[in-house]
Design an enzyme around this catalytic site. Structure first.
Site, mmCIF file in Angstrom:
data_model
loop_
_atom_site.group_PDB
_atom_site.id
_atom_site.type_symbol
_atom_site.label_atom_id
_atom_site.label_comp_id
_atom_site.label_asym_id
_atom_site.label_seq_id
_atom_site.Cartn_x
_atom_site.Cartn_y
_atom_site.Cartn_z
ATOM 1 N N ASP A 39 9.826 -0.477 10.226
ATOM 2 C CA ASP A 39 9.366 0.523 9.247
ATOM 3 C C ASP A 39 9.725 1.927 9.689
ATOM 4 O O ASP A 39 9.856 2.189 10.883
ATOM 5 C CB ASP A 39 7.831 0.496 9.187
ATOM 6 N N LYS A 61 11.096 2.704 3.913
ATOM 7 C CA LYS A 61 11.449 3.223 2.587
ATOM 8 C C LYS A 61 11.581 4.744 2.593
ATOM 9 O O LYS A 61 11.918 5.340 1.605
ATOM 10 C CB LYS A 61 10.412 2.779 1.563
ATOM 11 N N MET A 177 -2.557 7.818 3.199
ATOM 12 C CA MET A 177 -1.678 8.436 2.201
ATOM 13 C C MET A 177 -2.480 9.366 1.290
ATOM 14 O O MET A 177 -2.468 9.213 0.058
ATOM 15 C CB MET A 177 -0.952 7.348 1.382
HETATM 16 N N1 SAH Z 1 0.171 -0.196 8.531
HETATM 17 C C1 SAH Z 1 -0.092 1.199 8.798
HETATM 18 C C2 SAH Z 1 -0.280 1.983 7.511
HETATM 19 C C3 SAH Z 1 0.964 2.027 6.654
HETATM 20 S S1 SAH Z 1 0.772 3.025 5.245
HETATM 21 C C4 SAH Z 1 -1.323 1.322 9.702
HETATM 22 O O1 SAH Z 1 -1.994 0.315 9.926
HETATM 23 O O2 SAH Z 1 -1.593 2.418 10.185
HETATM 24 C C5 SAH Z 1 1.326 4.590 5.866
HETATM 25 C C6 SAH Z 1 0.160 5.536 6.029
HETATM 26 O O3 SAH Z 1 -0.568 5.250 7.209
HETATM 27 C C7 SAH Z 1 0.563 6.985 6.203
HETATM 28 O O4 SAH Z 1 0.882 7.611 4.980
HETATM 29 C C8 SAH Z 1 -0.689 7.554 6.816
HETATM 30 O O5 SAH Z 1 -1.705 7.728 5.851
HETATM 31 C C9 SAH Z 1 -1.110 6.430 7.747
HETATM 32 N N2 SAH Z 1 -0.578 6.604 9.129
HETATM 33 C C10 SAH Z 1 0.249 5.801 9.773
HETATM 34 N N3 SAH Z 1 0.499 6.244 11.021
HETATM 35 C C11 SAH Z 1 -0.223 7.375 11.172
HETATM 36 C C12 SAH Z 1 -0.398 8.309 12.231
HETATM 37 N N4 SAH Z 1 0.217 8.173 13.414
HETATM 38 N N5 SAH Z 1 -1.222 9.377 12.010
HETATM 39 C C13 SAH Z 1 -1.855 9.550 10.829
HETATM 40 N N6 SAH Z 1 -1.715 8.692 9.796
HETATM 41 C C14 SAH Z 1 -0.913 7.620 9.955
#
Ligand code: SAH
Length: 265
Positions: A39, A61, A177
């Site tokens: 990803d 994406k 998000m």
């Molecule tokens: N599977 C991922 C989430 C994917 S959706 C998880 O479990 O974290 C993507 C969203 O995850 C981003 O838009 C944000 O809202 C959040 N996200 C992922 N990594 C992040 C990080 N290091 N800091 C803050 N938000 C994060």
């Protein structure tokens, strides 16, 4: 890891960004994989752990592979496994949180490919840890709600979040998000009965060198500065202590600066 007729697919959580937060199992699988489908949120430092023989493919994406569809990602996993290769489908955070894990396991099952899910630290847990917050607190918060603020426009009416149902004084809300416009969110949460002084914090790039966070209150949510994606927004009374700690730090910093200015006069 080659050899068997059909390879395995590992759906692996890569954690929030800091390579030290990978599980030992994720680390081992990344090192040994023949194919890594990753990803956009997975940082180069984690991809650098891959073996030199591995095909490392961006299926995110956001950048690089904008045109790739979910069906194409699934086909890539299945074809690679059918060729006897060991495949790591590397998700940011945890694969089961807004990661399309269910679609991927459905596709693998339909194709008769064996798979294993390896959990990772999701953004909610990482962000809370970075600001020293306990998401549940028996004095203030008995539940945690993980919800996506993003809605595909075409699905807007059906997928509208029922904030009334989710918001509760004893809940810590973690909004993935969240976007940058909090006007509607603020209105709906206030209308749902949350107090305007309920603490909120936005944490961007949690656990990476670009991490930033900013505390505010629900009543002042709109004043939050624009924060770079990826970011999560946390709202709830469980943040009260961390907010006070942060305010004290800011105050001490402001005093230090004032003292410097005065002493230079
Ligand atoms: N599977 C991922 C989430 C994917 S959706 C998880 O479990 O974290 C993507 C969203 O995850 C981003 O838009 C944000 O809202 C959040 N996200 C992922 N990594 C992040 C990080 N290091 N800091 C803050 N938000 C994060």
């Amino acid at each position: 890891m080659k050899g068997s007729l059909t390879g395995n697919v590992y759906l692996v959580g890569g954690g929030p960004g800091d390579p030290d937060l990978l599980t030992v199992k994720a680390h081992r699988l990344i090192r040994c994989a023949d194919v890594i489908l990753y990803d956009a949120l997975v940082p180069p430092a984690i991809l650098a752990l891959a073996g030199t023989h591995a095909a490392v493919v961006n299926v995110g994406k956001r950048c690089g592979a904008k045109g790739i569809t979910q069906a194409e990602i699934e086909a890539l996993m299945i074809e690679s496994a059918q060729r006897g290769l060991q495949v790591v489908r590397l998700h940011g955070g945890d694969p089961s949180i807004f990661g399309r894990l269910a679609e991927e396991t459905d596709a693998l099952e339909a194709a008769g490919i064996s798979f294993e899910v390896v959990p990772g630290i999701t953004a909610a847990i990482a962000a809370a840890a970075q600001i020293g917050v306990s998401l549940t607190d028996r004095r203030k918060s008995s539940r945690v709600v993980i919800v996506s603020g993003h809605r595909a426009p075409q699905n807007a009416p059906e997928e509208k979040v029922d904030w009334k149902d989710l918001a509760h004084a004893e809940t810590t809300l973690v909004i993935y998000m969240p976007g940058n416009n909090f006007t509607i969110l603020r209105e709906e949460l206030l209308a749902a009965g949350l107090h305007p002084r309920t603490p909120a914090v936005i944490v961007s790039h949690a656990t990476t060198p670009s991490e930033r966070h900013r505390f505010t209150t629900l009543g002042e949510l709109e004043k939050l500065p624009r924060m770079e994606s990826p970011a999560v927004l946390l709202i709830g009374r469980s943040l009260e202590h961390a907010q006070r700690r942060s305010n004290r730090r800011h105050l001490a910093h402001a005093f230090d600066e004032a003292e410097l200015i005065i002493s230079s006069l």
